[in-house]
Write an enzyme that holds these catalytic residues in place. Structure first.
Site, PDB file in Angstrom:
ATOM      1  N   SER A   7       0.834  -1.202   0.000  1.00 23.67           N
ATOM      2  CA  SER A   7       0.000   0.000   0.000  1.00 23.67           C
ATOM      3  C   SER A   7       0.862   1.243   0.000  1.00 23.67           C
ATOM      4  O   SER A   7       0.482   2.266  -0.554  1.00 23.67           O
ATOM      5  CB  SER A   7      -0.860   0.087   1.255  1.00 23.67           C
ATOM      6  OG  SER A   7      -1.514  -1.095   1.514  1.00 23.67           O
ATOM      7  N   GLU A  49      -5.592  -1.049  -7.771  1.00 26.55           N
ATOM      8  CA  GLU A  49      -4.604  -0.128  -8.348  1.00 26.55           C
ATOM      9  C   GLU A  49      -3.476  -0.975  -8.932  1.00 26.55           C
ATOM     10  O   GLU A  49      -2.915  -1.839  -8.235  1.00 26.55           O
ATOM     11  CB  GLU A  49      -4.056   0.820  -7.275  1.00 26.55           C
ATOM     12  CG  GLU A  49      -5.006   1.949  -6.931  1.00 26.55           C
ATOM     13  CD  GLU A  49      -4.436   2.937  -5.908  1.00 26.55           C
ATOM     14  OE1 GLU A  49      -4.801   4.120  -5.959  1.00 26.55           O
ATOM     15  OE2 GLU A  49      -3.632   2.523  -5.038  1.00 26.55           O
TER      16      GLU A  49
END
Ligand code: 3H9
Length: 687
Positions: A404, A437
């Site tokens: 992340s 993503e």
């Protein structure tokens, strides 16, 4: 687009071929009108079959025409002419009969469906109501209460359910056309069913509409279309057919031009475009038939479950037997949860678990086409995993990190084949959240990047390409959201007031409630890392709360207090006192809901403009998808970029100028000012 008429004896076969989904463009509407006239005039024809080429029946009105004025022939007239045709029409449905497609089928005298078909009126999901008689014919065919369900949720039903609802006359196996022709032949020897428009509607019990309104309003929250669709069905039950269809059409045309419909259309089209980015056109992804996940914690288990849901066999690797066991339990809990909620049968859950191989032996990974690393967010730990993976994986296997916040360039440093490495940032819970993503490094090849997009399609996720920066797209903007929320506290607002304002804007939760739910510790950890890099993250109150051990619900308190065993946030005196201390020297303002939303949303837009300018996102619409699918931004507002664009970028810059003059936001960046002058954001593709 073609509408071809062929004949099988006395049966005319009308084949619609308008790829990709046979949407009802003006040309198709025209051609269908003409087909009715031609068949009516042909004495040799006794009945007609309406069938579609390609992967689906008519999937609805052509959404791309909704920004233009409605052009004749209008769909209600097409449906009416099929219904009034001299010969009975049989709709032969495969794939999806949605929206206008189902309305056309409702004009037909008979409807038969292939087993794999699905049918529905999903218009409310596009911010509109049906506009070609759907709300008036459907209740006459299947009953009012059933029609209310179908129309106000917009959810389609499968062929079997459609048959049970009497929405289709029969579900057929084997060749659809042959079956439809047989029905059409039979129709010539039977009295024609009463056209749906002539059928009557049974009365509903007293209080039905009030109850329906309450329940639809509760689910719709601030979306307007579901209640308006309900009003159309009510009108259909209370007035004659012509009056009700006129009311429906009026409602449809009004909503078609509404801000919510424009936003929902923007999201619909952006989602489709995101799955197949033009820059990857012609690039062949690698085959993924077997996937592996390293790490069986919350993230790893969620990813493994998502892979299994998509039908891929999964290898779960952990460092030792006990960790393997824990990882498998984590995955099995997810499927048990599905069973409890009635989403899957226990035997399906068992079959999904049977497709997971847990092991602490990296050697097994020689079979994997894709390995996703989901271990602890620690650079050294992640690097160690990848150096082991390189030793055991096939040379053509794709290696991905689910980080992340760490820099994928650094994680992939030293890899012998860095071209097959990329970041795949799933959102927690990974088996639920739609956003993925996709983060290529400078060395990732186009084929490997395309594999990330193909994987997203397989998993039913929305892929967005993100560049490498702190937090990628979503979490980078989240930092701004949180900093702004704190600025509001220091200038006179309270957590309760800020959270309420953001819920009023349409978010499912305010920023403080959300932090309490997710925990304040992860962001604190990241701020520490940012400090070490020499940055100065802004979170004076959150820093103090973390220092007190107030990490949110899990520690019994965070921005709010929580009564033992309860999740309802209670205003906290300690937090209030801390805010007062930190607010020393800040000018106190009076905040209302609108100005609070502006002070949070518009700085997010500013950051997004920077992200776009730096090439960290390819398109403004991609940023909208990130915030909608990863962070609960209201879909009906179209995402922050669409919202800003509709609001007027010049006004956005003006508000940000005023906020920054009071020290309540960063100054609008040059990219945002330029976008305001140009009248819109530029995409990276366009540069
Ligand atoms: C309506 O009907 C109003 C009426 O009541 C009143 C009229 C008066 N229009 O999703 P995919 C394109 S409102 C134009 O990836 P799948 C899509 O953009 C409408 N284009 O395929 C994409 O283009 P590209 C009610 C459309 O197989 C391509 O088709 N109907 C439309 O995963 C493939 O799409 C709906 O809301 C459209 N209506 O799923 C149905 N639909 O290739 C909306 C799709 O250039 N559609 N495209 O990227 C769907 O739910 C899915 O597309 C469907 C196929 C299930 C049909």
């Amino acid at each position: 687009m073609t509408v071809a008429i062929s004949h099988e004896g006395a049966i005319a076969i009308v084949t619609v071929d308008n790829p990709p989904v046979n949407a009802l463009s003006q040309a198709l509407r025209q051609a269908l009108m003409e087909a009715v006239s031609v068949i009516d005039a042909d004495e040799s024809v006794t009945a007609a079959v309406l069938i579609c080429a390609g992967r689906t029946f008519i999937a609805g009105a052509d959404v791309s025409e909704f920004d233009k004025p409605a052009a004749p022939p209008h769909l209600p007239d097409v449906v009416a002419s099929i219904e009034a045709a001299k010969k009975p029409w049989v709709a032969a449905i495969h794939g999806s009969a949605l929206g206008g497609g189902l309305e056309v089928a409702l004009g037909c005298a008979y409807r038969i469906a292939a087993v794999s078909a699905n049918l529905g009126l999903p218009e409310v999901k596009l911010g509109i109501t049906p506009g070609a008689g759907g709300t008036v014919r459907l209740p006459r065919l299947i009953g009012i209460s059933e029609a209310v369900d179908l129309v106000t949720t917009g959810s389609p039903v499968d062929a079997r359910k459609a048959e049970a609802l009497r929405l289709v006359d029969a579900v057929v196996g084997g060749d659809l056309l042959e079956n439809a022709v047989a029905v059409a032949r039979d129709a010539a020897n039977r009295p024609r069913p009463q056209p749906i428009c002539e059928r009557s509607l049974p009365a509903v019990d007293a209080g039905f509409w009030e109850r329906a309104e309450k329940s639809v309003a509760a689910k719709a929250k601030r979306e307007i279309a579901p209640l308006r669709a309900l009003a159309c069905i009510r009108r259909a039950s209370e007035e004659d057919f012509a009056t009700a269809t006129a009311f429906e059409r009026e409602t449809f045309l009004e909503l078609r031009g509404s801000a919510q419909a424009a936003a929902l259309r923007h999201v619909f089209l952006s989602e489709r475009a995101a799955a197949r980015p033009p820059e990857l056109g012609g690039v062949t992804p690698r085959d993924v038939r077997c996937a592996a996940v390293v790490g069986g914690g919350t993230m790893g288990a969620g990813i493994a479950a998502a892979l299994r849901d998509a039908g891929l066999p999964v290898i779960l690797v952990e460092r030792d037997e006990a960790a393997v066991e824990r990882g498998l339990v984590n995955i099995s809990r997810i499927f048990d949860g599905f069973v409890k909620r009635g989403r899957i049968l226990p035997e399906v859950a068992a079959e999904r678990m049977a497709g997971v191989t847990g092991t602490d032996d990296y050697g097994v990974l020689a079979d994997a086409d894709l390995v996703i690393e989901a271990v602890f967010e620690d650079l050294a730990v992640k690097r160690a995993v990848f150096s082991r993976l390189e030793m055991v994986c096939r040379a053509d296997a794709v290696l991905a990190t689910n980080t992340s916040y760490l820099d994928p360039e650094e994680i992939g440093e030293g890899l012998a084949q860095p071209e097959r490495f990329l970041g795949l940032h799933f959102f927690s819970p990974a088996h639920v959240m739609k956003l993925l993503e996709i983060v290529p490094t400078g060395k990732t090849t186009a084929g490997v990047l395309a594999t990330g997009f193909a994987l997203a399609r397989l998993l039913g996720k929305i892929p967005v390409r993100a560049g490498i920066c702190d937090g990628f797209i979503g979490n980078r903007i989240l930092k701004v959201t949180r900093a702004q929320a704190e600025r509001l506290l220091l200038s006179g607002a309270t957590p309760t007031v800020v959270d309420a304002a953001m819920r009023a804007f349409g978010l499912p939760m305010g920023p403080f409630e959300a932090q309490d739910l997710g925990g304040l510790d992860i962001a604190a950890f990241q701020r520490k890392a940012a400090h070490e890099r020499g940055e100065v993250p802004f979170a004076p109150v959150a820093d103090r709360l973390c220092a007190m051990g107030r990490f949110g619900q899990k520690s019994g308190g965070g921005w709010y207090d929580y009564r033992h065993g309860e999740r309802a946030p209670q205003p906290s005196e300690i937090v209030g006192a801390t805010i007062v201390e930190e607010a020393a020297g800040w000018r106190q303002e009076t905040w209302d809901e609108v100005s609070i939303a502006d002070a949070i949303i518009l700085p997010m837009v500013n950051e997004a403009a920077l992200i776009l300018e730096e090439g960290m996102a390819v398109r403004a619409a991609d940023i909208d998808l990130v915030k909608i699918h990863g962070y609960g931004f209201p879909r009906w507002r179209g995402g922050p970029m669409h919202y800003a664009q509709e609001r007027g970028l010049a006004e956005v810059v003006g508000v940000l100028d005023r906020l920054s003059a009071s020290g309540l936001a960063e100054q609008p960046c040059a990219a945002l000012r330029r976008a305001a002058e140009d009248g819109g954001f530029r995409s990276l593709e366009g540069r």
